[in-house]
Design an enzyme around this catalytic site. Structure first.
Site, PDB file in Angstrom:
ATOM      1  CG  ASP A  12     -11.749   4.007   6.768  1.00  0.00           C
ATOM      2  OD1 ASP A  12     -11.365   5.031   7.141  1.00  0.00           O
ATOM      3  OD2 ASP A  12     -11.481   4.533   5.632  1.00  0.00           O
ATOM      4  NE  ARG A  34      -9.949  11.397  10.286  1.00  0.00           N
ATOM      5  CZ  ARG A  34      -8.958  10.338   9.536  1.00  0.00           C
ATOM      6  NH1 ARG A  34      -9.810   8.567   9.036  1.00  0.00           N
ATOM      7  NH2 ARG A  34      -7.614  10.348   9.236  1.00  0.00           N
ATOM      8  CE  LYS A  90      -8.899   2.629   4.051  1.00  0.00           C
ATOM      9  NZ  LYS A  90      -9.408   4.368   3.673  1.00  0.00           N
ATOM     10  CG  HIS A 130      -1.676   1.262   1.338  1.00  0.00           C
ATOM     11  ND1 HIS A 130      -2.773   1.245   0.962  1.00  0.00           N
ATOM     12  CD2 HIS A 130      -1.925   2.781   1.563  1.00  0.00           C
ATOM     13  CE1 HIS A 130      -3.277   2.613   0.883  1.00  0.00           C
ATOM     14  NE2 HIS A 130      -2.114   3.332   1.858  1.00  0.00           N
ATOM     15  CB  SER A 143      -8.694   6.056   8.194  1.00  0.00           C
ATOM     16  OG  SER A 143      -8.842   5.879   6.651  1.00  0.00           O
TER      17      SER A 143
HETATM   18  N1  URA Z   1      -5.702   7.520   3.460  1.00  0.00           N
HETATM   19  C1  URA Z   1      -6.551   7.117   3.804  1.00  0.00           C
HETATM   20  O1  URA Z   1      -7.317   5.611   3.862  1.00  0.00           O
HETATM   21  N2  URA Z   1      -7.102   6.950   4.847  1.00  0.00           N
HETATM   22  C2  URA Z   1      -6.870   8.714   5.764  1.00  0.00           C
HETATM   23  O2  URA Z   1      -7.153   8.767   6.862  1.00  0.00           O
HETATM   24  C3  URA Z   1      -5.950   9.199   4.948  1.00  0.00           C
HETATM   25  C4  URA Z   1      -5.536   8.871   3.597  1.00  0.00           C
END
Ligand code: URA
Length: 433
Positions: A161, A168, A187, A82, A183
């Protein structure tokens, strides 16, 4: 439990229990906790932070808020990669076939996303006919047969999320390390990888401008992954200038193909070998990164990495002949050179501005509804450290638009040229394990 007590506890810098975090995520997902309390909670976390245990629990609960992929039918150790995102970052396009050629299974879920260019899926759709809507059975079969498949995100992954991130975004609480880390990692956990290699970018085109902040974010994510039983490591890499020389969907595919042939730009080649070596070690195919690197260099040299790209593209409906001859991929109708009006050396590049320029040309989406033009983008002729003569070409716009003055101006502004010599920034700042 009462949300007001949980908010007060975090506001006062106390440590929350696993039960309190679970109660929040479940209640917020079900709509029982209102946005105003979730906002206050996010702000309390923003100011007071979270312990490693709290962040890991938050991640685990967010991952548990929706579907979790079960990839146990895939043989071998599934290693996901990632990147926190950057301009010209086409490493996934290179790394997938590269490590798959060594037998590391790549079972990648990818998104489209907003931004300067499309996501990996958009880039791959530069291949005519390429399909990313794969049923679970087909996805698993392809990974077992070819060691690589890439599917668009389906199902209901990490709904908590999505809800929390939108909140946010409008409450000035995005830039919190535990919130970003949980976050991102939620994933990855929900997507079923056994091990995770993170590429955390630092610089003008990244989420984190300073290396020190990128290091903190990387450490938080690595700790979360490891404490949730997924072997995780991170590389901190430079994003003070775009990666490689091409920004745009088909353009990035072309550069990825060049890199798989061993003919890519030095920075992209080096970053892929660095990240790839860690993936190969975590995937159990080599004992040391040194050994893994030699193996990766071999599959580039003997053509197996490129062959794997062809197999992958063909298996998902794309035309493998375009891997052999990338000049057959879509190209723009005009090529406009952006010339220097001064001379000296390139000291800095505003990577984010170059990304925005590519987006204005049509390479990326500003809103979900926007259509992408796969052909267009920016080719960077000069990068940091290069000398520039008056009137020399800095970059070339690949465009299908009639009016390009505003984009030319953006590119000109993105280059900072000074008289004294400059050197290229380091590519890899640190490794966190
Ligand atoms: N990318 C994400 O997936 N989450 C965040 O909080 C910031 C960037």
């Amino acid at each position: 439990m009462r949300m007001v007590d949980i908010i007060a506890k975090k506001r006062d810098g106390e440590t929350l229990t696993n039960e309190e975090i679970k109660w929040f995520v479940e209640g917020y997902s079900r709509g029982e906790i209102p946005d105003y309390q979730a906002s206050a909670f996010a702000m309390a976390i923003y100011f007071k932070g979270m312990t490693q245990q709290e962040a890991a629990t938050l991640t685990y609960e967010i991952a548990a808020s929706g579907d979790q992929l079960n990839l146990t039918e895939i043989e071998g150790i599934k290693v996901d990669k990632h990147s926190t995102g950057g301009v010209g970052d086409k490493t996934t396009l290179v790394l997938g076939p590269l490590v798959a050629a060594l037998g590391v299974p790549v079972a990648k879920m990818s998104g489209r996303g907003l931004g300067h260019t499309g996501g990996t899926i958009d880039k791959l759709e530069a291949f005519n006919g390429f399909r990313t809507e794969l049923e679970r059975e087909e996805f698993i079969r392809l990974v077992n047969e070819n060691k690589i498949a890439l599917a668009g995100q389906s199902g209901n992954l990490t709904p908590a999320d999505k809800k929390l991130y939108s909140l946010r975004d409008v409450t000035a609480t995005v830039d919190s390390i535990p919130l970003i880390a949980s976050s991102v990692m939620s994933k990855k956990i929900a997507a079923g990888a056994d091990a995770i290699v993170l590429d955390v970018k630092a610089g003008s085109g990244a989420f984190m401008d300073k290396v020190e902040d990128a290091r903190k974010l990387a450490k938080a994510m690595v700790d979360i992954g490891n404490s949730l039983g997924r072997q995780t490591m991170a590389v901190i890499s430079d994003m003070n200038q775009p990666l490689g020389r091409l920004v745009g969907n088909a353009l990035e595919v072309k550069e990825a193909i060049d890199t798989l042939k061993g003919e890519g730009p030095e920075d992209l080649h080096e970053l892929c070998l660095t990240l790839g070596s860690h993936m190969v070690v975590l995937g159990g195919k080599a004992d040391t990164v040194h050994e893994a690197r030699t193996m990766l260099e071999q599959v580039i040299q003997n053509g197996k990495a490129l062959e794997k790209m062809k197999t992958f593209i063909e298996a998902q409906g794309g035309d493998p002949a375009s891997v052999e001859r990338p000049e057959t991929l879509v190209t723009a109708s005009s090529f406009i050179e952006v010339k220097a009006d001064t001379e000296g050396f390139v000291h800095r590049m505003d990577a984010a501005l170059i990304g925005r320029a590519a987006m204005v040309l049509g390479a990326g989406r500003a809103t979900k509804e926007d259509k992408i033009d796969h052909a267009v983008g920016v080719e960077l002729v000069k990068k940091i450290g290069d000398s520039v003569k008056h009137g020399e070409t800095l970059a070339v716009l690949h465009t299908n638009k009639d009016e390009n003055e505003a984009v030319k101006d953006m590119i000109n502004r993105a280059y900072e040229i000074e008289e004294k010599p400059a050197s290229a920034p380091s590519l890899i700042y640190d490794t966190i394990e």
